[in-house]
Write an enzyme that holds these catalytic residues in place. Structure first.
Site, mmCIF file in Angstrom:
data_model
loop_
_atom_site.group_PDB
_atom_site.id
_atom_site.type_symbol
_atom_site.label_atom_id
_atom_site.label_comp_id
_atom_site.label_asym_id
_atom_site.label_seq_id
_atom_site.Cartn_x
_atom_site.Cartn_y
_atom_site.Cartn_z
ATOM 1 N N SER A 558 31.742 -51.359 -72.983
ATOM 2 C CA SER A 558 30.758 -50.294 -72.839
ATOM 3 C C SER A 558 31.231 -49.062 -73.618
ATOM 4 C CB SER A 558 30.522 -49.994 -71.351
ATOM 5 O OG SER A 558 29.352 -49.239 -71.174
ATOM 6 N N ASP A 645 20.640 -56.123 -71.452
ATOM 7 C CA ASP A 645 21.405 -54.924 -71.106
ATOM 8 C C ASP A 645 20.548 -53.688 -71.363
ATOM 9 O OD1 ASP A 645 23.259 -52.891 -70.745
ATOM 10 O OD2 ASP A 645 24.840 -53.891 -71.878
ATOM 11 N N HIS A 678 24.104 -55.701 -68.294
ATOM 12 C CA HIS A 678 25.296 -54.968 -68.711
ATOM 13 C C HIS A 678 26.570 -55.580 -68.147
ATOM 14 C CE1 HIS A 678 27.200 -51.496 -70.500
ATOM 15 N NE2 HIS A 678 27.792 -51.192 -69.374
#
Length: 707
Positions: A558, A645, A678
């Site tokens: 991320s 995501d 995600h």
């Protein structure tokens, strides 16, 4: 080619260049791969599938190792297990896993002695007397490739269950309600929610919804048995920089509505006996001031404990009257530089404060009258400690969670009357795990500007201490949002440690490990400190003989994936491989577009390049996609992402990989989960296989695929 070697003769997919021009602040940028953003385009899907096929072929030689690693993870996990029961009212609530099942079960059993707060010692191999299975997520997940359980709540009278599910990975949840007396699922169904919970009487549901940018912005009240179209809007936050959340105080006295950006917050109170009354603001929002509140009762008076940073970089704690919160403030814990106050939890007879000092999380009992702190002590030099589930206002015990790099997750109950810690459970690690076989320590690197940056290390003792001889090393980093990477145990990590790998965490600026100042010096126009800190940590580990560049693999996900992309450009020669998970590598393009999910909210973290030319230039100078180099040799790179995501869109790594290949990077792999979000794939066995895939690649890069 042999069966044990990658097929390097395969041709990597090449995305077509379809040039578009992005123009801001007089700067025209030609982007050849922005077309990959068109998620519904058949050409895009075909390209992603080609990338997956290429990655499968290039890693086919690791298939046996992947199975071995998956088997090692599985063999160390007690597949049929239970969590430590938590008391709420007249029931003990706990989770249970069953061997062979992807998802857990949520269960409860009656309290047999109202005065006994010691949780029953349950054994997964034996039926639990009177057990009720409230929700079996395996049943809920049937027919879906992806499943995530969101909200889970039981009404105060224990007669109704609320739960929400996401079956695509886009983090929009559907709420349902079940009558626990009859077993009937009610007709009430609320789609596209972000969070939900019961009102104390169990007759209504409070839930949040999101706007077009996926920002939680509206709070609703749904009366069970009525049409969703008739739901009452309790609160709406129009400012696109702020997101909304809500919860009920442990005392069951107030609904707290919280709105906040990355740097500013504002809380409102609503009396639970009149939920439709206008919310009362605690402190009006002021740019740069953050605070949170909890309700307590002192000498019969309703008061609020307010944790805030108004003139206090590392926060201070004050108490105010609940009916006049903007009146006189009484300091409970004064600001102390280097002691970052993080949370306060109020109970009927005690108050708990969590804070961070010297890079370690701390827990202390607080006397709100005089501010005296009674800090809990633990023996290990590196550890994580914090509150566990404590729903009851008047419990004589305090549930705590504890772990370290070598100590599996441990649950304690602190007996408040005697200050005695009772061990309730430690995560079982099968196969003869002995914490004494491993060790952990902290080292310090020196950044370019002289700042000392902590590095945590864990290793297996039988291979010798770090620095005895250069060894394989796995270096992890994050460094954003004041998020701290604290010492924690990992079953999967043992497969690396047992092969001689040293695992290390670079606690770079932008994280929260060393207090608010640490975070402030790694965000906005100081963001490059995160990247140079990571490089300094890698160089320190090489210079001190702990590892060598060819023996070091870096990993981040991320915002940590942004870190990976940046250090790949800054110091590609330092690493034998880089794993970037759901990586935020096209940061400038995303933060320029306010229509994308969460972009406006993110301006407080990264800056606003859309309206500020200086911010634009700074972000452009580090955004990985903008700075792919043709004058260097990149190490092997593995980028993994998910099609659904909503936090970091799949297109960012897709574009990055295409640009790397265009620049001549020869060993770049891209894996896109086509049904996930995600957090990656759902289901524990699927997650273990996903981690085994990544670990096999890491070990291969470290030269340990045959170890």
């Amino acid at each position: 080619m042999t069966p044990d070697a990658p097929d390097t003769a395969l041709s990597a997919p090449r995305a077509d260049r379809r040039d578009t021009v992005r123009s801001h602040h007089g700067d025209d940028v030609i982007d050849g791969y922005e077309w990959l953003r068109a998620k519904e385009d058949a050409d895009v899907i075909a390209h992603l599938e080609a990338e997956n096929a290429y990655t499968d072929a290039r890693t086919a030689h690791l298939a046996e190792l992947r199975e071995t690693l998956f088997g090692e993870i599985k063999s160390r996990v007690k597949e049929s297990d239970l969590s430590v029961p938590t008391r709420r009212g007249d029931w003990w609530y706990y989770g249970r896993t069953v061997e062979g099942a992807q998802y857990g079960l949520q269960c409860r059993a009656r309290v047999t002695d109202a005065d006994d707060w010691t949780p029953p010692l349950l054994d997964a191999a034996q039926p639990v007397p009177g057990e009720q299975v409230l929700l079996d997520s395996n049943v809920e997940a049937e027919g879906h490739e992806f499943f995530s359980l969101g909200a889970f709540d039981v009404s105060d009278d224990a007669t109704r269950l609320l739960w929400s599910t996401d079956v695509t990975g886009d983090e929009r949840y559907t709420v349902r309600v079940r009558d626990l007396v009859t077993g009937e699922t009610l007709s009430d169904e609320i789609a596209d929610t972000a969070g939900a919970f019961f009102t104390p009487d169990g007759e209504s549901v409070i839930y949040t919804t999101v706007d077009d940018a996926w920002r939680p912005d509206t709070l609703w009240l749904h009366r069970l048995g009525t049409p969703v179209a008739d739901d009452v809007k309790l609160f709406h936050e129009p400012d696109e920089r702020f997101w909304l959340g809500a919860g009920i105080t442990r005392s069951r006295r107030y609904l707290v509505i919280g709105v906040g950006s990355n740097i500013t917050s504002e809380d409102y109170l609503v009396d639970l006996d009149d939920l439709t009354a206008p919310p009362r603001v605690v402190w009006p929002r002021r740019e740069g001031v953050e605070y949170s509140v909890d309700h307590t009762v002192i000498d019969g008076r309703d008061e609020l404990l307010v944790l805030h940073n108004d003139g206090a970089l590392d926060f201070e704690l004050v108490r105010v009257a609940a009916d006049a919160p903007q009146g006189e403030r009484h300091v409970v814990i004064a600001h102390e530089a280097g002691r970052r106050l993080e949370d306060v939890d109020c109970f009927r007879d005690h108050t708990v404060v969590e804070y961070r000092r010297e890079g370690i999380s701390r827990v202390a009992l607080l006397n709100p009258a005089d501010g005296a702190l009674d800090e809990l002590s633990f023996d290990e030099p590196l550890y994580s400690a914090g509150l566990g589930g404590n729903p009851e206002w008047h419990s004589p015990f305090l549930r705590l969670g504890y772990s370290s790099f070598v100590t599996p997750g441990t649950v304690y109950d602190l007996e408040l009357a005697t200050r005695t810690l009772h061990l309730r459970k430690q995560q079982p690690v099968l196969g003869g795990y002995d914490a004494g076989d491993y060790d952990q320590a902290r080292a310090w690197a020196t950044a370019d500007d002289g700042t000392r940056v902590p590095i945590s290390l864990v290793w297996k003792r039988s291979y010798g201490a770090p620095g005895d001889t250069p060894r394989a090393l796995h270096l992890y980093g994050y460094g954003s949002y004041e998020h701290s990477i604290d010492p924690g145990f990992s079953v999967a990590r043992l497969s690396e440690l047992d092969r001689g790998v040293i695992f290390a965490v670079a606690h770079v600026r932008g994280g929260g490990e060393m207090g608010r100042g640490w975070y402030e010096s790694g965000k906005l126009q100081h963001k490059k400190n995160s990247f140079s800190d990571f490089v300094a940590c890698a160089r320190h580990l090489v210079d001190t003989g702990v590892t060598s560049p060819s023996q070091m693999v870096a990993e981040g996900g991320s915002a940590g994936g942004l870190l990976m992309g940046a250090v790949a450009n800054l110091a590609p020669e330092l690493f034998g491989g880089i794993l970037a998970s759901v990586p935020f590598v096209d940061a400038l393009t995303s933060i320029l577009d306010p229509s994308l999910p969460l972009t406006v909210i993110e301006w407080d973290e990264w800056g606003d390049p859309l309206h500020n030319a200086e911010v634009y230039a700074y972000m452009k100078s580090y955004s990985p996609y903008e700075n792919v180099r043709e004058d260097v040799t990149y190490p092997p790179i593995l980028a993994v992402t998910s099609l659904n995501d909503t936090r970091v869109l799949y297109v960012e790594p897709a574009k990055w990989v295409a640009r790397l290949r265009e620049a001549g990077a020869e060993d770049v792999l891209f894996k896109c989960e086509m049904v996930a979000g995600h957090g990656g794939v759902s289901g524990r066995y699927n997650a273990w296989r996903e981690r085994a895939f990544e670990q096999a690649w890491i070990l291969d890069r470290l030269g340990l695929a045959d170890a």
